[in-house]
Design an enzyme around this catalytic site. Structure first.
Site, PDB file in Angstrom:
ATOM      1  N   ARG A  89       0.840  -1.205   0.000  1.00  0.00           N
ATOM      2  CA  ARG A  89       0.000   0.000   0.000  1.00  0.00           C
ATOM      3  C   ARG A  89       0.871   1.250   0.000  1.00  0.00           C
ATOM      4  NH1 ARG A  89      -3.502  -0.168   4.963  1.00  0.00           N
ATOM      5  NH2 ARG A  89      -4.721  -1.657   3.734  1.00  0.00           N
ATOM      6  N   ARG A 158      -1.453   6.801   9.669  1.00  0.00           N
ATOM      7  CA  ARG A 158      -1.582   6.323   8.296  1.00  0.00           C
ATOM      8  C   ARG A 158      -1.553   7.493   7.308  1.00  0.00           C
ATOM      9  NH1 ARG A 158      -3.959   1.041   8.475  1.00  0.00           N
ATOM     10  NH2 ARG A 158      -3.058   0.001  10.278  1.00  0.00           N
ATOM     11  N   LYS A 221      -3.285   1.773  15.044  1.00  0.00           N
ATOM     12  CA  LYS A 221      -3.267   2.692  13.911  1.00  0.00           C
ATOM     13  C   LYS A 221      -3.961   4.002  14.279  1.00  0.00           C
ATOM     14  CE  LYS A 221      -7.349   0.336  12.051  1.00  0.00           C
ATOM     15  NZ  LYS A 221      -7.835  -0.507  10.947  1.00  0.00           N
ATOM     16  N   LYS A 223      -5.660   7.418  12.293  1.00  0.00           N
ATOM     17  CA  LYS A 223      -6.085   7.935  10.994  1.00  0.00           C
ATOM     18  C   LYS A 223      -6.395   9.432  11.074  1.00  0.00           C
ATOM     19  CE  LYS A 223      -7.872   3.486   9.421  1.00  0.00           C
ATOM     20  NZ  LYS A 223      -9.029   2.733   8.871  1.00  0.00           N
ATOM     21  N   CYS A 442     -15.163  -3.320   0.644  1.00  0.00           N
ATOM     22  CA  CYS A 442     -13.762  -3.597   0.950  1.00  0.00           C
ATOM     23  C   CYS A 442     -13.267  -4.745   0.077  1.00  0.00           C
ATOM     24  CB  CYS A 442     -13.588  -3.931   2.428  1.00  0.00           C
ATOM     25  SG  CYS A 442     -14.206  -5.567   2.887  1.00  0.00           S
ATOM     26  N   CYS A 448      -7.929 -10.989   1.941  1.00  0.00           N
ATOM     27  CA  CYS A 448      -7.926 -10.485   3.315  1.00  0.00           C
ATOM     28  C   CYS A 448      -8.075 -11.633   4.308  1.00  0.00           C
ATOM     29  CB  CYS A 448      -9.054  -9.482   3.522  1.00  0.00           C
ATOM     30  SG  CYS A 448      -9.134  -8.873   5.226  1.00  0.00           S
ATOM     31  N   CYS A 487     -16.156  -8.362   6.911  1.00  0.00           N
ATOM     32  CA  CYS A 487     -16.077  -8.606   8.352  1.00  0.00           C
ATOM     33  C   CYS A 487     -16.533  -7.346   9.056  1.00  0.00           C
ATOM     34  CB  CYS A 487     -14.654  -9.007   8.756  1.00  0.00           C
ATOM     35  SG  CYS A 487     -13.493  -7.623   8.875  1.00  0.00           S
ATOM     36  N   CYS A 491     -13.562  -1.464   7.073  1.00  0.00           N
ATOM     37  CA  CYS A 491     -12.613  -0.797   6.172  1.00  0.00           C
ATOM     38  C   CYS A 491     -13.290   0.054   5.107  1.00  0.00           C
ATOM     39  CB  CYS A 491     -11.698  -1.835   5.510  1.00  0.00           C
ATOM     40  SG  CYS A 491     -10.532  -2.589   6.661  1.00  0.00           S
TER      41      CYS A 491
END
Length: 574
Positions: A89, A158, A221, A223, A442, A448, A487, A491
């Site tokens: 990414r 991120r 993480k 954001k 996603c 994934c 899930c 995302c």
């Protein structure tokens, strides 16, 4: 308001001994600032993967180890290791790339990424299917055009988002420039990335390689994003730290500060949940770096490092209290925040087709279904965008809804752009139903490891079956946001969609309804663990009522609340 930090529970944060915290904290601390044994693992040709610890550390370098779940069982039966490949990414602040960079990304995707590149909901590119021996060539190829993958994943800040609304302006340009400046400021400073991926020599030094992050980096993480009213295309209330641009007669004046948003949750665990961010005040634009350092510093110091599922900033705020967190931020900034200023959002989607900017050039927003750029039959999207990049003098801008804006097209160039798009079968105006244009999914299966159900491979088919229901009830021209994830981790930001599905098992989804049209209200769980037949039956009935009972201009999510079909929102943005 000042809160005594001595009365705040610190039993789970970085103040505790390492052995009292979660295993990820020990891993980070002992990693030699994210080096681990990654360089040795890349040389090991006995396996297509890397060891568990290095896989975790490589996330800080923008890389996830994955395997093809479509063939996992068959390989297990043949006593073969999983078909390991890697997702890579990019860090791409504001989602802006040059034509030269686009061409390099296209080249690398064809050479190493399975003839496909994906656009993400954080305005960047992902390569999938990259084998281990191709990781260095891929990252070094990106370096040739001044791109990198630093901190695209991992327990750090991120890639920084910025509003990509087609109504481009000087204010937009300034905000995008600030997103790049901020991203460069907050990425890890360790030299490990240059040593491992660019083959640079390790520099011997006694200095702390991470003066801000330290050896343990962030708890999870983090954001960050910039929204530019009236568009909330980045879903500002889902960010750990958001900045809402406030303009005046002289241009950009500053930002309203939003903290504590986040989408992830775990099914059947009530102590995990999506949360919308709180607007806590206003800062002048020259306070941007100081405010970011203060907010991130509070999360670094007080975030939960013992229970990883509770380590996001949203839980720190709820555990410590918004007043305490705000007081700590203000103390680190050296003074109080100003009162928040007025602003208005009207949507969180993209506007497709051509739009004139205040600079006299044109922007063209192209629909990229679920962010997949590839060639399929007569729809030669990947080839067409490459051909466009070969003649385009402006920029490409990725939207938070994983579409593409071809920006800075002159009057003279516009006919050439339109001719190329026609040649490659790419519609200029979106060319799809409103529901499909407002849909997002996603990646999910097969790559994934967290996915429990399909998302991007299934949502297009489901939309094709929902569209006739909208047609039947006279709603085809009514915009409705719809999102799907494989899930509950969120995302594709499902919990701020009017209709959302999160995967529970193959072919089974939880159905959520009733978020605000521009992301200002969370949706509500409506049906659990249902399949396609039940989904279509449920939506058909709801669309029938909506068509008959809605008021003029009333969005679907708002109607569901007014009619009492879904309960009061779990949380609405301040």
């Amino acid at each position: 308001m000042t809160v005594d930090s001595r009365v705040v529970d610190r039993s789970n944060d970085i103040s505790q001994p390492l052995e009292a915290l979660g295993p990820d904290e020990t891993l980070k601390y002992n990693s030699d600032y994210l080096r681990g044994s990654i360089d040795l693992g890349l040389l090991d040709r006995v396996t297509g993967g890397v060891k568990f610890e290095d896989n975790k550390l490589m996330k800080f370098h923008g890389i996830y180890q994955q395997d093809d779940r479509d063939i996992r069982d068959e390989r297990r039966r043949q006593k073969l290791e999983p078909a390991y490949t890697f997702m890579v990414r990019l860090r791409l602040p504001g989602g802006v790339t040059t034509a030269e960079q686009w061409l390099k990304i296209d080249e690398l995707a064809r050479r190493h990424g399975g003839d496909m590149v994906r656009l993400t909901t954080r305005q960047t590119f992902q390569f999938h299917w990259v084998v281990k021996e191709d990781l260095k060539p891929t990252i070094q190829g990106l370096h040739e055009v001044l791109l990198d993958t630093v901190a695209a994943c991992g327990d750090d800040a991120r890639t920084v988002m910025a509003g990509a609304d087609p109504d481009d302006s000087e204010l937009h340009a300034e905000v995008v420039a600030l997103s790049k400046q901020l991203s460069d400021h907050i990425i890890p400073k360790t030299h490990a990335y240059h040593e491992i991926w660019y083959n640079e020599a390790k520099i011997a030094s006694s200095e702390n390689e991470e003066p801000f992050y330290g050896r343990q980096y962030m708890p999870r993480k983090f954001k960050i994003g910039f929204a530019i009213p009236p568009s909330n295309d980045i879903d500002i209330y889902t960010q750990d730290l958001g900045f809402i641009a406030i303009g005046g007669e002289s241009g950009l004046e500053g930002f309203n500060v939003v903290i504590g948003g986040g989408m992830g949750r775990t099914d059947n665990e009530a102590d995990t949940y999506p949360r919308l961010g709180d607007v806590i005040g206003f800062i002048a634009k020259d306070q941007l770096i100081a405010a970011t350092d203060a907010v991130m510093g509070v999360q670094r110091d007080y975030g939960n490092r013992k229970v990883r599922k509770r380590a996001r900033f949203k839980y720190t705020i709820d555990d410590k209290g918004l007043d305490f967190i705000t007081s700590e931020i203000e103390a680190r900034m050296g003074g109080p925040l100003e009162p928040a200023r007025a602003f208005t959002f009207d949507s969180n989607g993209d506007r497709f087709g051509w739009g004139k900017t205040d600079r006299g050039t044109w922007n063209l927003t192209l629909f990229i279904e679920n962010g997949r750029i590839r060639n399929t039959g007569n729809y030669r999207l990947m080839d067409g965008l490459r051909a466009l990049a070969q003649v385009h003098n402006g920029k490409f801008r990725l939207t938070p809804n994983h579409n593409v804006i071809v920006s800075g097209v002159t009057d003279e160039k516009r006919p050439q752009v339109e001719a190329l798009l026609s040649e490659y079968g790419i519609p200029v105006d979106g060319g799809h139903s409103l529901l499909r244009l407002n849909a997002m999914a996603c990646v999910a299966l097969p790559t994934c490891p967290l996915a429990m159900a399909e998302a991007e491979r299934y949502l297009p088919d489901l939309v094709q079956k929902i569209d006739p229901l909208l047609e039947k009830h006279g709603l085809a021209d009514t915009p409705i946001t719809i999102r799907m994830t494989g899930c509950p981790n969120g995302c594709a930001r499902p919990y701020v969609a009017e209709i959302a599905f999160t995967g529970r098992a193959p072919g089974k989804y939880n159905l959520y309804l009733g978020a605000g049209f521009h992301g200002e209200r969370l949706n509500t769980l409506y049906r659990e663990n249902i399949g396609e037949a039940a989904i279509l039956e449920t939506l058909d009935g709801l669309f029938a009522r909506y068509a008959q009972e809605r008021t003029s201009g009333e969005h679907f999510g708002n109607y569901l609340h007014r009619a009492g079909i879904v309960g009061a929102a779990e949380q609405a943005a301040a």
